[in-house]
Design a protein around this motif. Structure first.
Motif, PDB file in Angstrom:
ATOM      1  N   UNK A   1       0.836  -1.199   0.000  1.00 26.59           N
ATOM      2  CA  UNK A   1       0.000   0.000   0.000  1.00 26.59           C
ATOM      3  C   UNK A   1       0.868   1.245   0.000  1.00 26.59           C
ATOM      4  N   UNK A   2       1.943   1.260   0.822  1.00 24.48           N
ATOM      5  CA  UNK A   2       2.829   2.421   0.869  1.00 24.48           C
ATOM      6  C   UNK A   2       3.508   2.653  -0.481  1.00 24.48           C
ATOM      7  N   UNK A   3       3.931   1.586  -1.134  1.00 30.97           N
ATOM      8  CA  UNK A   3       4.590   1.745  -2.430  1.00 30.97           C
ATOM      9  C   UNK A   3       3.633   2.312  -3.470  1.00 30.97           C
ATOM     10  N   UNK A   4       2.383   1.842  -3.460  1.00 32.08           N
ATOM     11  CA  UNK A   4       1.411   2.352  -4.431  1.00 32.08           C
ATOM     12  C   UNK A   4       1.068   3.811  -4.134  1.00 32.08           C
ATOM     13  N   UNK A   5       0.959   4.163  -2.845  1.00 29.58           N
ATOM     14  CA  UNK A   5       0.695   5.559  -2.493  1.00 29.58           C
ATOM     15  C   UNK A   5       1.818   6.453  -3.021  1.00 29.58           C
ATOM     16  N   UNK A   6       3.066   6.038  -2.792  1.00 24.01           N
ATOM     17  CA  UNK A   6       4.200   6.828  -3.284  1.00 24.01           C
ATOM     18  C   UNK A   6       4.173   6.946  -4.805  1.00 24.01           C
ATOM     19  N   UNK A   7       3.849   5.848  -5.473  1.00 21.57           N
ATOM     20  CA  UNK A   7       3.817   5.865  -6.933  1.00 21.57           C
ATOM     21  C   UNK A   7       2.720   6.789  -7.450  1.00 21.57           C
ATOM     22  N   UNK A   8       1.521   6.711  -6.850  1.00 23.34           N
ATOM     23  CA  UNK A   8       0.407   7.517  -7.342  1.00 23.34           C
ATOM     24  C   UNK A   8       0.579   8.988  -6.992  1.00 23.34           C
ATOM     25  N   UNK A   9       1.155   9.300  -5.832  1.00 24.44           N
ATOM     26  CA  UNK A   9       1.404  10.693  -5.496  1.00 24.44           C
ATOM     27  C   UNK A   9       2.409  11.309  -6.461  1.00 24.44           C
ATOM     28  N   UNK A  10       3.465  10.566  -6.777  1.00 22.28           N
ATOM     29  CA  UNK A  10       4.451  11.062  -7.738  1.00 22.28           C
ATOM     30  C   UNK A  10       3.822  11.248  -9.111  1.00 22.28           C
ATOM     31  N   UNK A  11       2.996  10.297  -9.514  1.00 20.11           N
ATOM     32  CA  UNK A  11       2.315  10.409 -10.799  1.00 20.11           C
ATOM     33  C   UNK A  11       1.402  11.623 -10.823  1.00 20.11           C
ATOM     34  N   UNK A  12       0.672  11.852  -9.722  1.00 24.38           N
ATOM     35  CA  UNK A  12      -0.282  12.962  -9.685  1.00 24.38           C
ATOM     36  C   UNK A  12       0.423  14.312  -9.779  1.00 24.38           C
ATOM     37  N   UNK A  13       1.454  14.501  -8.947  1.00 24.36           N
ATOM     38  CA  UNK A  13       2.116  15.804  -8.917  1.00 24.36           C
ATOM     39  C   UNK A  13       2.963  16.061 -10.160  1.00 24.36           C
ATOM     40  N   UNK A  14       3.386  15.021 -10.863  1.00 28.12           N
ATOM     41  CA  UNK A  14       4.232  15.212 -12.035  1.00 28.12           C
ATOM     42  C   UNK A  14       3.452  15.257 -13.338  1.00 28.12           C
ATOM     43  N   UNK A  15       2.216  14.780 -13.358  1.00 28.64           N
ATOM     44  CA  UNK A  15       1.450  14.738 -14.612  1.00 28.64           C
ATOM     45  C   UNK A  15       0.182  15.570 -14.587  1.00 28.64           C
ATOM     46  N   UNK A  16      -0.288  15.989 -13.413  1.00 30.78           N
ATOM     47  CA  UNK A  16      -1.540  16.743 -13.330  1.00 30.78           C
ATOM     48  C   UNK A  16      -1.231  18.185 -12.946  1.00 30.78           C
ATOM     49  N   UNK A  17      -1.659  19.179 -13.744  1.00 39.92           N
ATOM     50  CA  UNK A  17      -1.461  20.585 -13.365  1.00 39.92           C
ATOM     51  C   UNK A  17      -2.448  20.987 -12.266  1.00 39.92           C
ATOM     52  N   UNK A  18      -1.975  21.044 -11.030  1.00 44.24           N
ATOM     53  CA  UNK A  18      -2.822  21.361  -9.883  1.00 44.24           C
ATOM     54  C   UNK A  18      -3.115  22.857  -9.840  1.00 44.24           C
ATOM     55  N   UNK A  19      -4.371  23.194  -9.565  1.00 45.34           N
ATOM     56  CA  UNK A  19      -4.790  24.569  -9.290  1.00 45.34           C
ATOM     57  C   UNK A  19      -5.539  24.566  -7.961  1.00 45.34           C
ATOM     58  N   UNK A  20      -5.411  25.642  -7.189  1.00 44.77           N
ATOM     59  CA  UNK A  20      -5.959  25.674  -5.833  1.00 44.77           C
ATOM     60  C   UNK A  20      -6.840  26.908  -5.654  1.00 44.77           C
ATOM     61  N   UNK A  21      -7.926  26.712  -4.904  1.00 45.74           N
ATOM     62  CA  UNK A  21      -8.832  27.817  -4.547  1.00 45.74           C
ATOM     63  C   UNK A  21      -9.435  27.494  -3.186  1.00 45.74           C
ATOM     64  N   UNK A  22      -9.574  28.524  -2.332  1.00 41.80           N
ATOM     65  CA  UNK A  22     -10.077  28.334  -0.968  1.00 41.80           C
ATOM     66  C   UNK A  22     -11.256  29.244  -0.705  1.00 41.80           C
ATOM     67  N   UNK A  23     -12.105  28.839   0.257  1.00 37.69           N
ATOM     68  CA  UNK A  23     -13.265  29.627   0.656  1.00 37.69           C
ATOM     69  C   UNK A  23     -13.577  29.305   2.113  1.00 37.69           C
ATOM     70  N   UNK A  24     -14.099  30.302   2.830  1.00 37.91           N
ATOM     71  CA  UNK A  24     -14.533  30.121   4.221  1.00 37.91           C
ATOM     72  C   UNK A  24     -16.035  29.862   4.256  1.00 37.91           C
ATOM     73  N   UNK A  25     -16.437  28.868   5.030  1.00 36.77           N
ATOM     74  CA  UNK A  25     -17.847  28.493   5.159  1.00 36.77           C
ATOM     75  C   UNK A  25     -18.302  28.707   6.602  1.00 36.77           C
ATOM     76  N   UNK A  26     -19.518  29.225   6.764  1.00 41.56           N
ATOM     77  CA  UNK A  26     -20.111  29.430   8.086  1.00 41.56           C
ATOM     78  C   UNK A  26     -20.815  28.146   8.503  1.00 41.56           C
ATOM     79  N   UNK A  27     -20.344  27.533   9.600  1.00 47.53           N
ATOM     80  CA  UNK A  27     -20.914  26.274  10.067  1.00 47.53           C
ATOM     81  C   UNK A  27     -22.014  26.470  11.104  1.00 47.53           C
TER      82      UNK A  27
END
Length: 470
Positions: free
Chosen positions: A251-277
Motif C-alpha cells: 500500500x505504501x509503495x502504491x501511495x508513493x507511486x500515485x502521489x508522484x504520478x499525480x504531482x508530475x502529470x496533473x497541473x494542480x490549481x488551488x482555490x479556498x473559501x470560508x464556510x459558516x458552520x
C-alpha cells in the motif's frame, strides 16, 4: 471332449479379461491425486504482486466453494481469497509472511472430495527460459550498448520508467515479462543488476573503505563518514550518516507511486473559501434530540455531492483521449490506516440522506482500518474529500487522486468576530464558526472560474443544510 474344450475356452477368456482389467486400472488410475491449482489472483486492477498475510485453512481441511482460504495484502488493502471449488486443501506451497508473490504464482493445491490429499502430486516448477536467466561468469559478457533492435512501441509501468530514467538505462534493453509486452519494475531492476554485474571492479585505491562493522578515523574519507555506514543498533546512538531501512508495504509503495504520478502529470490549481458552520451546528443539535447522530463531515459529503449534481461539468475525469463526463457521483473519503491512506467510496451520495451517509461512512472507515475493504468499496470514485480538521489543521492543500479531477481539503473550525450583514440596527459584531476548504483541481478539466463557481455552490449548500439534505 466338447465340454472340456468349451470349459478351457471360457477359462482363457476370463483370464484375459481379468488381466486386461488389471492393466487398464494400472494405466488409467494415477498413483497420486490430481491437484486443483490455487494461484495468486489479481485482486485489484493495478496489482502486480501480493503478500500472503495469513492462511485461514490448513492442510487437510475440507473446503467448500466460497470459503476463505487466506488473507492477501494487495496494493490497496488486505482482502480474502475465496475458493471457487469444493475439495480438500492438500498442500500449501507459499507460507504465511511471503512477500512479493507474483500474479499467477502457484500458492496451494487442492484435491477433489474423496481423494487422498496426502498423495497429491506436486507439479514440477515451470522451466526458466534461457533469455530470462542472468548472465554467467564464464565467458565475456556482452556490453549493454549492443546493436539496438528496430524501433518498437514500448510499454512501461510507472515504477519501471522511474528506475530506467533515474539510472540512465536504455528501455530497449529490458526484457519485458508483463502482460502484452509491459516492462515491469522487476524487469527494470533486473536490467540494473545486470549493468552492475558487468561493470568492472574499481582499481584498488590508496585509501581503502572500512569494514562494515568497525569505523576508524584514519581510513575514513575526507568527509568524515564511512563509504558504507553501518546500520544503527537499537539502544545505541547511531554513527553519523547511519540509517535503518524500513520495509514498505504494498500500500505504501502504491501511495508513493500515485502521489508522484499525480504531482508530475496533473497541473494542480488551488482555490479556498470560508464556510459558516453555524446552521450546520444548529441542525446537528436538533437531530441529536431525535437520536440522529451525524457528523460535520457527513454534511460536507452531502453538500459536495449535491453541488456535483447541480454542476455536472465538475464531475469529470481525465482519460488518455481527453475529458470524460461521469454519470455517477461517488464520493471518496480519505481514511488513515496503519498501512497508509485509503479512500473508500460512498456510492450515489447525492441521493442518500444524511443518516444513510453517516452509517455508510462509519462502516467503511472501520473496514478500512481493519483492512477488510473489498475492491468495489474503494474503486470507482469521482470526487475526493480529505478532512484534517479533527487533527487541529486549519487549512491545507491535498493532492489529486488520479484519474479524478478534484479533491476537497477540509480544515478545522474556528470562531471569528464578523460584521452581521443586513442588520437594520446598523453594524453589529457577532461570532461565526468558520471552516476553510481548499479545492485542488485539474487545470485541464476545471479552470479557475469553474472552480470558483463550484466552491460558491458548495458553500451555499453547506450553509443551507436543510436545502442540501432534501
Amino acid at each position: 471332449h466338447r465340454s472340456i474344450f468349451a470349459l478351457l475356452c471360457n477359462c482363457s477368456l476370463l483370464s484375459y479379461l481379468y488381466l486386461f482389467r488389471i492393466s487398464f486400472w494400472t494405466v488409467v488410475c494415477p498413483a497420486g491425486a490430481a491437484p486443483l491449482k490455487v494461484q495468486m489472483p489479481a485482486l485489484s486492477p493495478t496489482m502486480e504482486e501480493g503478500n500472503i498475510v495469513k492462511w485461514l485453512k490448513k492442510e487437510g481441511d475440507e473446503v467448500a466453494a466460497g470459503d476463505t482460504l487466506c488473507e492477501i495484502e494487495t496494493d490497496k488493502a488486505v482482502v480474502v481469497l475465496e475458493s471457487s471449488e469444493d475439495g480438500i486443501l492438500a498442500k500449501i506451497l507459499v507460507q504465511e509472511g511471503s512477500r512479493g508473490v507474483r500474479l499467477g504464482t502457484l500458492i496451494a493445491l487442492m484435491v477433489s472430495e474423496g481423494e487422498d490429499w496426502k498423495q497429491v502430486e506436486i507439479p514440477a516448477p515451470e522451466p526458466i527460459t534461457p533469455t530470462a536467466a542472468p548472465p554467467t561468469a564464464a565467458g565475456p559478457a556482452p556490453p549493454l550498448t549492443t546493436t539496438p533492435s528496430a524501433p518498437k512501441q514500448l510499454r512501461l509501468s510507472p515504477a519501471a520508467r522511474h528506475i530506467l530514467d533515474t539510472h540512465g538505462l536504455d528501455p530497449h534493453l529490458a526484457k519485458a515479462t508483463g502482460p502484452r509486452g509491459l516492462i515491469t519494475k522487476e524487469d527494470a531492476l533486473k536490467l540494473l543488476n545486470q549493468r552492475d554485474e558487468r561493470r568492472p571492479a574499481p582499481p584498488a585505491a590508496a585509501v581503502t573503505s572500512p569494514a562494515p562493522v568497525t569505523v576508524s578515523a584514519p581510513i575514513a574519507p575526507s568527509t568524515g563518514r564511512p563509504t558504507f555506514p553501518p546500520l544503527s543498533v537499537p539502544g545505541k546512538p547511531g554513527m553519523p550518516g547511519t540509517f535503518t531501512e524500513i520495509p514498505a508495504s504494498n500500500v505504501r509503495r502504491v501511495i508513493a507511486q500515485r502521489l508522484t504520478q499525480s504531482k508530475s502529470t496533473i497541473p494542480h490549481a488551488y482555490a479556498s473559501v470560508d464556510c459558516d458552520l453555524g446552521p450546520v451546528m444548529k441542525l446537528r443539535k436538533q437531530l441529536a434530540t431525535e437520536d440522529i447522530k451525524v457528523s460535520v463531515n457527513d454534511f460536507i459529503i452531502k453538500a459536495a455531492a449535491v453541488s456535483l449534481r447541480e454542476m455536472p461539468e465538475v464531475n469529470v475525469m481525465w482519460s488518455g483521449d481527453g475529458p470524460q463526463a461521469l454519470d455517477y457521483i461517488n464520493i471518496s473519503i480519505a481514511v488513515a490506516t496503519p498501512r497508509g491512506l485509503i479512500t473508500p467510496i460512498i456510492k450515489d451520495a447525492a441521493s442518500k440522506g444524511l443518516q444513510e451517509i453517516a452509517a455508510t461512512a462509519k462502516a467503511l472507515a472501520k473496514k478500512a482500518r481493519d483492512g477488510k475493504l473489498l475492491p468495489e468499496e474503494y474503486q470507482g470514485g469521482s470526487f475526493s474529500i480529505s478532512n484534517l480538521g479533527m487533527f487541529g489543521i486549519s487549512e491545507f492543500s491535498a493532492v489529486i487522486n488520479p484519474p479524478q479531477a478534484c479533491i476537497l481539503a477540509v480544515g478545522g473550525t474556528r470562531a471569528e468576530l464578523r460584521m452581521a450583514p443586513h442588520n437594520p440596527d446598523g453594524p453589529v459584531l457577532h461570532t461565526q464558526q468558520l471552516m476553510t476548504v481548499t479545492l485542488s483541481s485539474d487545470g485541464r478539466l476545471v479552470d479557475d472560474e469553474l472552480a470558483s463557481r463550484f466552491l460558491e455552490k458548495f458553500r451555499t449548500n453547506l450553509e443551507q443544510p436543510q436545502r442540501a439534505s432534501l
